[in-house]
Design a protein around this motif. Sequence first.
Motif, PDB file in Angstrom:
ATOM      1  N   CYS A   1    -141.106  43.605  14.437  1.00 52.41           N
ATOM      2  CA  CYS A   1    -140.211  44.317  15.364  1.00 52.41           C
ATOM      3  C   CYS A   1    -138.855  44.584  14.717  1.00 52.41           C
ATOM      4  CB  CYS A   1    -140.020  43.501  16.642  1.00 52.41           C
ATOM      5  SG  CYS A   1    -141.483  43.408  17.690  1.00 52.41           S
ATOM      6  N   CYS A   2    -138.323  43.607  14.004  1.00 50.60           N
ATOM      7  CA  CYS A   2    -137.022  43.783  13.363  1.00 50.60           C
ATOM      8  C   CYS A   2    -137.075  44.854  12.268  1.00 50.60           C
ATOM      9  CB  CYS A   2    -136.541  42.452  12.777  1.00 50.60           C
ATOM     10  SG  CYS A   2    -136.110  41.227  14.030  1.00 50.60           S
ATOM     11  N   VAL A   3    -138.187  44.915  11.522  1.00 48.18           N
ATOM     12  CA  VAL A   3    -138.342  45.949  10.493  1.00 48.18           C
ATOM     13  C   VAL A   3    -138.339  47.333  11.126  1.00 48.18           C
ATOM     14  CG1 VAL A   3    -139.924  46.924   8.799  1.00 48.18           C
ATOM     15  CG2 VAL A   3    -139.533  44.465   8.839  1.00 48.18           C
ATOM     16  N   VAL A   4    -139.116  47.500  12.192  1.00 48.39           N
ATOM     17  CA  VAL A   4    -139.203  48.806  12.855  1.00 48.39           C
ATOM     18  C   VAL A   4    -137.851  49.198  13.452  1.00 48.39           C
ATOM     19  CG1 VAL A   4    -140.321  50.105  14.705  1.00 48.39           C
ATOM     20  CG2 VAL A   4    -141.652  48.508  13.323  1.00 48.39           C
ATOM     21  N   LEU A   5    -137.173  48.258  14.092  1.00 46.85           N
ATOM     22  CA  LEU A   5    -135.874  48.553  14.702  1.00 46.85           C
ATOM     23  C   LEU A   5    -134.830  48.911  13.650  1.00 46.85           C
ATOM     24  CD1 LEU A   5    -135.717  45.735  17.413  1.00 46.85           C
ATOM     25  CD2 LEU A   5    -135.999  48.189  17.826  1.00 46.85           C
ATOM     26  N   ALA A   6    -134.866  48.212  12.511  1.00 43.45           N
ATOM     27  CA  ALA A   6    -133.882  48.484  11.458  1.00 43.45           C
ATOM     28  C   ALA A   6    -134.005  49.903  10.924  1.00 43.45           C
ATOM     29  CB  ALA A   6    -134.034  47.478  10.319  1.00 43.45           C
ATOM     30  N   GLY A   7    -135.216  50.452  10.899  1.00 43.15           N
ATOM     31  CA  GLY A   7    -135.419  51.807  10.388  1.00 43.15           C
ATOM     32  C   GLY A   7    -135.633  52.837  11.470  1.00 43.15           C
ATOM     33  N   PHE A   8    -135.140  52.571  12.669  1.00 44.70           N
ATOM     34  CA  PHE A   8    -135.464  53.429  13.801  1.00 44.70           C
ATOM     35  C   PHE A   8    -134.801  54.795  13.723  1.00 44.70           C
ATOM     36  CE2 PHE A   8    -136.227  54.645  18.182  1.00 44.70           C
ATOM     37  CZ  PHE A   8    -137.466  54.068  18.418  1.00 44.70           C
ATOM     38  N   THR A   9    -133.589  54.877  13.179  1.00 42.69           N
ATOM     39  CA  THR A   9    -132.929  56.177  13.039  1.00 42.69           C
ATOM     40  C   THR A   9    -133.424  56.825  11.747  1.00 42.69           C
ATOM     41  OG1 THR A   9    -131.037  55.000  12.093  1.00 42.69           O
ATOM     42  CG2 THR A   9    -130.893  55.621  14.393  1.00 42.69           C
ATOM     43  N   GLU A  40    -133.451  52.761   4.261  1.00 41.87           N
ATOM     44  CA  GLU A  40    -133.278  51.796   3.163  1.00 41.87           C
ATOM     45  C   GLU A  40    -133.243  50.366   3.699  1.00 41.87           C
ATOM     46  OE1 GLU A  40    -129.939  50.610  -0.250  1.00 41.87           O
ATOM     47  OE2 GLU A  40    -129.629  52.332   1.064  1.00 41.87           O
ATOM     48  N   ALA A  41    -132.549  50.175   4.824  1.00 43.72           N
ATOM     49  CA  ALA A  41    -132.473  48.838   5.430  1.00 43.72           C
ATOM     50  C   ALA A  41    -133.857  48.345   5.833  1.00 43.72           C
ATOM     51  CB  ALA A  41    -131.544  48.879   6.649  1.00 43.72           C
ATOM     52  N   ALA A  42    -134.658  49.236   6.435  1.00 45.21           N
ATOM     53  CA  ALA A  42    -135.999  48.842   6.861  1.00 45.21           C
ATOM     54  C   ALA A  42    -136.873  48.479   5.669  1.00 45.21           C
ATOM     55  CB  ALA A  42    -136.646  49.980   7.655  1.00 45.21           C
TER      56      ALA A  42
END
Length: 537
Positions: free
Chosen positions: A143-151, A159-161
């Motif tokens: 969930c955190c990976v998907v949220l980090a790259g949501f935009t 890059e963050a994701a």
Amino acid sequence: MNDLTQYAISIKYLLPEICLVVAILLAAVWNLFVPKAKEWTPFFSLLGLTSAMWFLMRSWSSTSLPLFNGLFTVDQLTTSFGLLACMVGAICVLMTVGYEHHLGRNRGEFYAILLTAVLSVMLLAGSTDLIMLFVSLETLSICCVVLAGFTKTDARSSEAALKYLLSTAATTATLLYGLSFLYGLTGSTSFQAIRERLEMPMSSPTEMMGSVFLLVLLLSAVGFKLSLVPFHMWTPDVYEGAPTPVTAFLSIGSKAGGFVVALRLLIDVFGKQSNDWVIVVSALAILSMVVGNLVALAQKSFKRMLAYSSIAHVGYIMIGLLAVNHEGLGAMMYYVVVYGFMNLGAFAGAILFANETGSDKIDDYAGLIRKRPLLALGMSVCLLNLAGLPIPPAGFFAKVFVFWAGSSIQTPVGGIPLGALLVGVALATSVPAIYYYSQVVIKMIVDKPSAKVEALPKEKAYIDSPQEAPALALAMCLIVIVATGTTAVDPVMKFSKEAVKPLIARPSSTTPPVSLIEDASPFSRTAEIAGNVGLTH
């Protein structure tokens, strides 16, 4: 009583989690079927979180109730971290309402994934089995990976994701390797059975070496989740590139999962082997305090500064865990609660500022009080408390309680008590922390307005505007900060000490019959009767 009846009785203890599951499903499909009313999605999310909190508060009990053959346990630690996760989730939802213009058409999916991350923390808090622990932790990570790259249109977010994905993949392999060693050494996935096996004398040097090796593997996974040095390299880039509401959740919601894993594994499972991990964790805490505070001094981005400061704060919090006693764990829990709202308040202020200026640079905050006095004062309270200054003394009390508990650690290191070394380093590294937090406050209040601030209109009405929800989130955080530093110090500390009681008074080796679990239901108000007939306290 048959298995179906036992299952039905156990389900009612998962009502908080069920409320979130319903909210997740509703948030995921609402935009699809009712696209013209998509503005209701955050309200459904808040309703699910509020309902979960209500059931959690009703379920508070001194009894420890293992469910599903010990896979999940409902106790004060489960309830307290569940409440914290829901409150963090609610504030992040409010922040997101003012940030939705960055999310495009996928708003419903964002709220659904955010609620799933909150649900993962709640399940992680009650995990008393290695399989449940791993599934919950990996759900949270995904969930955190998907949220980090949501935009997706923002290169920094992608890059963050990617960085978070690569880092968490390596950590997952390490964690799974450690859990497999633990299962091979003890022959069980239940925390209770593992603890009982580890408390028995090791029969061979190979077993002793295996125990130390798996501790190293598990500590690396916990260190990654908590951003302890040297497992912190993902933190500044992910914090800077992820959407700000996601960064706010990562700073305390995701870390709450890391803290509960540390408590369950190090205290509940490896408590008797504390001599094997205290020195290692102490070294990680010292490195985190030193590196986090010193590197934060050089940051020009507000979010990167908070990223490195969060690394330092985790080092402070770990001092309470290293005390391995009721006072220390209670102080640790108090610090987690107070730090969470201080950090969320700072990120809410960052969203309010970025929505109007589009900037994350510290220099652009200069002179903010001349155009946005309430925002500047609110952010100043949050930042000064993060520095540990008594304005009001919520952050100050949090550090005092943790340092006082740490001073009781008498393990000798080079002839010096470990507690004195930890507290000494914490006090020394608090000086640069005061500098970089105060630097932002001074810029906002004393310096001349920057070009970004100068371009702002003179007056800004937060009511009935897109800024209303983030402003409400900041106000809520300020209320909690003021309360926990004044009138609510004693109640919050009592709550913190009650939360960690299950780790101090370990449950008995026998799981109570399901009939007793039914009698002990906090919803039926008969917990005291159940306690008299043999339930664990």
